[in-house]
Write a protein that holds these residues in place. Structure first.
Motif, mmCIF file in Angstrom:
data_model
loop_
_atom_site.group_PDB
_atom_site.id
_atom_site.type_symbol
_atom_site.label_atom_id
_atom_site.label_comp_id
_atom_site.label_asym_id
_atom_site.label_seq_id
_atom_site.Cartn_x
_atom_site.Cartn_y
_atom_site.Cartn_z
ATOM 1 N N ARG A 157 -10.462 1.098 9.278
ATOM 2 C CA ARG A 157 -11.088 1.032 8.080
ATOM 3 C C ARG A 157 -10.430 1.697 6.928
ATOM 4 N N THR A 158 -9.535 2.890 7.301
ATOM 5 C CA THR A 158 -8.987 3.585 6.503
ATOM 6 C C THR A 158 -7.651 3.014 6.140
ATOM 7 N N GLY A 163 -4.320 1.156 2.330
ATOM 8 C CA GLY A 163 -3.471 -0.009 1.969
ATOM 9 C C GLY A 163 -3.466 -0.621 0.813
ATOM 10 N N TYR A 164 -4.930 -1.255 0.636
ATOM 11 C CA TYR A 164 -5.222 -1.748 -0.791
ATOM 12 C C TYR A 164 -5.185 -1.270 -1.991
ATOM 13 N N ALA A 165 -5.834 0.173 -1.748
ATOM 14 C CA ALA A 165 -5.928 0.929 -3.080
ATOM 15 C C ALA A 165 -4.860 1.562 -3.755
ATOM 16 N N GLY A 166 -3.476 1.758 -2.525
ATOM 17 C CA GLY A 166 -2.341 2.566 -2.886
ATOM 18 C C GLY A 166 -1.491 1.480 -3.121
ATOM 19 N N ARG A 170 3.309 -1.558 4.833
ATOM 20 C CA ARG A 170 3.032 -1.479 5.880
ATOM 21 C C ARG A 170 3.767 -0.206 6.384
ATOM 22 N N SER A 171 4.999 0.110 6.210
ATOM 23 C CA SER A 171 5.862 1.272 6.618
ATOM 24 C C SER A 171 5.453 2.279 6.024
ATOM 25 N N GLU A 172 4.804 2.324 4.552
ATOM 26 C CA GLU A 172 4.335 3.489 4.260
ATOM 27 C C GLU A 172 3.119 3.913 4.600
#
Length: 336
Positions: A157-158, A163-166, A170-172
């Motif tokens: 979930r996190t 991933g969406y809000a930031g 993927r690597s980040e």
């Protein structure tokens, strides 16, 4: 239509006669505009007038603030229709400028409000095309609702919310560490505060900052999800996103591979029934880990320079003064 005959635009504002037959008192010199162009410009004015009427505005006098909103709506309509191309929007503005001049008003395209609106639109429409469909905030909320209420579900979930809000790659996502200057081979670290989470990520030879503000509710808040995950997983250093035991009751350690993000997106898209009208194979081909980043780029309702900075597009901006951080909550701007 015979030359010299008046044609009416929407809201009863008449177009002037053709320039060779009794030009209007405010006509300004020879008008070499062709008949086809005049017809197109008349349609432009009708569309703009109708748009103003629906908003309760008057098309005259032409106000730069109103026209800037109109152009932005052409680029990203409020309904489900496709937006116009940059060339079509600039041509539409030329039509409005011509119509305003024929009615005795000046519409300066160099006005700061109009210039800023056009710059935003150019940047927005010139964003790199993505090969995967973007996910929206509603999609993300539907996807996280399919996850189990255990350690694995808490971690995943996190990942989706962060991933969406930031607008993260993927690597980040999997490269995040819980602390700064730790020798874990990560891509950056996270600092939590009351306003949100500040991510410092590797960017070429330097670093860039990503601000993830708190969401409008705990259910879709990436910062709340991160705090819960770190607390329950008892992670205070090293990789944030690590492997979990098969029974989802123990942390095994070891940084996740970035392919986990792609598999997670595809699985939760499937379980949430997103684009369920498509055949299974076609539906899965539309989405990947990049759909999180593409979703933020597509849906964030914020100034273009803020969206580009969050995505790390172009030259990185200078480090923000700590007191100036989180002035704009991009998490809520993206719908969470």
């Amino acid at each position: 239509m015979a030359r010299g005959r008046r044609r009416s635009a929407h809201l009863g504002t008449p177009l002037p006669p053709a320039p060779c037959v009794r030009p209007s008192p405010w006509h300004r010199g020879p008008d070499m505009t062709s008949d086809n162009t005049r017809r197109a410009y008349a349609q432009d004015w009708q569309h703009y007038s109708r748009w103003c009427r629906l908003r309760g505005d008057d098309p005259l006098p032409p106000r730069p603030e109103t026209i800037a909103l109109y152009l932005a709506d052409l680029a990203r309509p409020q309904d489900t229709s496709a937006g116009l191309s940059l060339a079509s929007i600039e041509r539409r503005l030329s039509g409005l400028s011509w119509n305003a001049q024929q009615r005795g008003f000046d519409l300066d395209r160099r006005d700061p409000t109009l210039a800023a609106a056009l710059t935003d639109i150019r940047h927005r429409l010139n964003r790199p095309a993505t090969t995967k469909d973007p996910l929206g905030a509603r999609d993300i909320l539907a996807m996280i609702s399919t996850l189990p209420r255990d350690l694995r579900g808490m971690r995943d979930r996190t990942i989706l919310l962060m991933g969406y809000a930031g607008g993260l790659r993927r690597s980040e996502i999997v490269g995040l560490d819980a602390r700064r200057d730790a020798p874990y081979g990560g891509q950056g670290w996270v600092t939590l505060s009351e306003p949100g989470a500040l991510l410092v990520l590797r960017a070429g030879d330097g670093w860039r900052e990503v601000e993830i503000g708190r969401g409008s509710s705990d259910r879709g808040c990436p910062v709340h999800a991160l705090e819960q995950w770190l607390s329950y997983a008892k992670i205070d250093q090293g990789p944030i996103f690590v492997r979990v035991s098969r029974d989802a009751k123990r942390i095994l350690g070891g940084r996740l591979n970035d392919r986990h993000v792609a598999r997670l997106v595809k699985q939760t898209v499937h379980d949430a029934g997103i684009r369920g009208e498509l055949p299974e194979k076609d539906r899965m081909a539309l989405f990947s880990g990049h759909s999180l980043r593409a979703g933020f780029a597509h849906h964030a309702e914020a100034a273009e320079h803020l969206v580009r900075a969050q995505l790390g597009i172009g030259s990185p901006p200078p480090r923000a003064d700590p007191e100036m951080r989180f002035q704009v909550n991009l998490t809520r701007a993206a719908g969470l």
